[in-house]
Design a protein around this motif. Sequence first.
Motif, mmCIF file in Angstrom:
data_model
loop_
_atom_site.group_PDB
_atom_site.id
_atom_site.type_symbol
_atom_site.label_atom_id
_atom_site.label_comp_id
_atom_site.label_asym_id
_atom_site.label_seq_id
_atom_site.Cartn_x
_atom_site.Cartn_y
_atom_site.Cartn_z
ATOM 1 N N UNK B 96 41.564 46.418 27.301
ATOM 2 C CA UNK B 96 40.687 45.317 27.699
ATOM 3 C C UNK B 96 39.243 45.764 27.461
ATOM 4 N N UNK B 100 36.069 42.451 30.477
ATOM 5 C CA UNK B 100 37.378 41.993 30.945
ATOM 6 C C UNK B 100 37.892 42.861 32.092
ATOM 7 N N UNK B 103 35.982 41.832 35.123
ATOM 8 C CA UNK B 103 36.451 40.528 35.608
ATOM 9 C C UNK B 103 37.805 40.660 36.298
ATOM 10 N N UNK B 104 38.652 41.484 35.716
ATOM 11 C CA UNK B 104 39.980 41.691 36.308
ATOM 12 C C UNK B 104 39.851 42.255 37.722
ATOM 13 N N UNK B 105 39.028 43.290 37.851
ATOM 14 C CA UNK B 105 38.864 43.906 39.172
ATOM 15 C C UNK B 105 38.250 42.905 40.160
ATOM 16 N N UNK B 107 38.606 39.708 40.169
ATOM 17 C CA UNK B 107 39.639 38.750 40.577
ATOM 18 C C UNK B 107 40.654 39.394 41.515
ATOM 19 N N UNK B 108 40.955 40.657 41.259
ATOM 20 C CA UNK B 108 41.922 41.344 42.108
ATOM 21 C C UNK B 108 41.387 41.457 43.540
ATOM 22 N N UNK B 109 40.054 41.620 43.651
ATOM 23 C CA UNK B 109 39.464 41.650 44.989
ATOM 24 C C UNK B 109 39.070 40.252 45.452
ATOM 25 N N UNK B 110 39.471 39.261 44.661
ATOM 26 C CA UNK B 110 39.282 37.848 45.023
ATOM 27 C C UNK B 110 37.836 37.519 45.366
#
Lengths: 366, 314
Positions: B96, B100, B103-105, B107-110
């Motif tokens: 990634x 990216x 962004x992934x992290x 989203x994982x932490x919302x």
Amino acid sequence: MMFPTRLIAIMRKELLQLRRDRISLGLIVGVPVMQLLLFGYAINMDVRNLKAGVADQAGTHLSRQFVADLGQTQVLNFVYAVTTPQELEALLRAGKISVGVHIPPDFDRRALDGNRTAAALLVDGADPTIVGVANQLVNVPIRFDTGPQPVKRARSFEVRSFFNPERRTVVNIVPGLIGVILTLTMMMFTAVAIVREREHGNLELLINTPVSTGQLMIGKVLPYVLIGMVQLALVVTVGRYLFNVPVQGSIVHLYIGAAVFIAANLSLGLFVSTVAKTQFQAMQVTFFVLLPSILLSGFIFPFDGMPRLAQYLGEVLPITHFIRISRGIMLRDASIFELRNEIFMLLGFTVVAMTAAVMRFSRRLD
Amino acid sequence: MNTPGDFAIRARGLTKQFGELVAVNHLDLDVPTGQIYGFLGPNGSGKTTAIRLLCGLLKPSSGSAEVLGLDVPGATNELKPRIGYMTQKFSLYADLTVRENLEFIADIYALPRREKKTRIEELISEYDFHSQHKQLAGTLSGGQKQRLALACAVLHKPELLLLDEPTSAVDPRNRRDFWAQLFELADSGTTILVSTHYMDEAERCHRLAILDHGVKVADGAPVDLQSSTGMWVIEVLARSPRDASEALGALEQVVSVTQLGVRLRVLIPQDHKHPEQLVRECLEHKSIEASIERVPASLEDVFVATTLKPGKQQ
Ligand SMILES: Nc1ncnc2c1ncn2[C@@H]1O[C@H](COP(=O)(O)OP(=O)(O)OP(=O)(O)O)[C@@H](O)[C@H]1O
Ligand SMILES: [Mg+2]
């Protein structure tokens, strides 16, 4: 709600990774197309010059004329002339001929009798292409240029297929092939899913975040349901336009059945992924499941003809149930409601495998 | 909420055994809130294992730990959103891009959408990824990877940061920037536990624990550790340092000799009353010309003194 954000994050990540993985992308399209072409053309091939033997026990003008006509088709090349059907069988068994033509002593009388077949075609059923050829030869007419005309046109042949009791065509193969393709690709993708993260060290980070095991598992599986659907569409389309394989029943029902089957395969793959220590092990287990899926599911051998034990083993493979669904819908115009028992079985698999995967998955390193 | 003077981490008798091997041995730890606490120790001393125990990735064989007021590993799930962990091995996604991964992290932490956007832009500029945000993380240099890993670890503004050798691939100049960022985080109230092999890094920590074979052999503020080694440090400047080193190393009273360029640092226990004289006599005896000076202990001397190989210990 917090749940979708994390779930979508995992799904998005999977798709991003897949997009950059050329080989996997190639497999998604390549496996179904290749398999379909291989299986499809092996059966539809325009076969010529098959080695053949004849046992003409009638020896009449009509029988000789008939044998000559068979030779004219160029499909058969008569290399042996023997006297008994037993000799033909021996030649078949030895692999010296692929097709034997047995003309019984009462050939002329049988040919006139509309209710009986005039001659017998002995076929090496071990080779599916030859069975296909036999089906063409059945239509070679017996020419009554002299003597009395038959009351009713008899079918020239009765086809007896040796070594392979069920006669197959591409129409029969494709529904099963969908099952094999989906088993192979779906399991392959998810079986490595968790192990890969473990091997690359991603998992140590991931299990230290608030993402739950369920979100992780479902997020990893959902993108592939979509991919499985694409594969199904591919096989159905190629099957229809290249090989004239129809879908007699509802295509929607077929998709529903396939979706449940895909979910079962993915969950099974995920479970493998939580057990395997390395990606290599995961692949080995995948092939360990694949082989019985091809052999015991009814794809190659008719399920009812298998020994009891093999049937039991077959019943615990998701593909066995899917093949019943796909053959039912594609060939017999069955509806998903008539096949609900198979659907329930697949749902059961999914739930059991998914639960096992979630339970096996450890959020610790020891 | 923690008030200053609270401890972000308290561990008592924390032990982890792998079969016969005791990787972490009865570790007592008090990490004050808002401070930078260092784990200093040689390879295999149990730094990574201790950090994993503290974030609940490993189950202790015995002992207990309380992190941010939560029992570990019992309340690990409540702890996860509140800590940031940077693994020793790069654990982000190599396939990634930098953005990216961030962004992934996020989203994982919302993180909420708007906050996510501003936070990622903030981190990209703060951690200097402007020209590289579209680069695949796997193609970053070693130091850049570690910078990205830190950015991801702090993304959700955790109360406690656990950093496992975060600068092992970072050059000295960038290491200063790295530490400037750590101090900034500490100033804003984040507690940081950081493991390292580097003395210069250890010196920057507010407090420090030296680990050896899973045992905490010393802890305290770096200056306190330096003043309480229990060792004299004699610096020897000799014409032939290798001969001098050999001669001094053979002495029973000398605990260790380390060569730094042309200089030797000689450690002698403080129960010996005349260390300079001992060294001088030894070298004169071998007729090696040298200048001798008693110097204050550096952190490296502390490290050497506390992690001596058994056998050479007095
Ligand atoms: N999962 C494991 N199984 C068995 N032994 C382990 C395991 N993890 C760590 N060890 C052992 O525990 C000891 C401590 O390892 P650890 O990784 O904590 O050291 P470290 O201080 O982080 O070392 P380094 O500076 O090299 O990173 C080592 O001897 C290691 O071999
Ligand atoms: Mg380590």
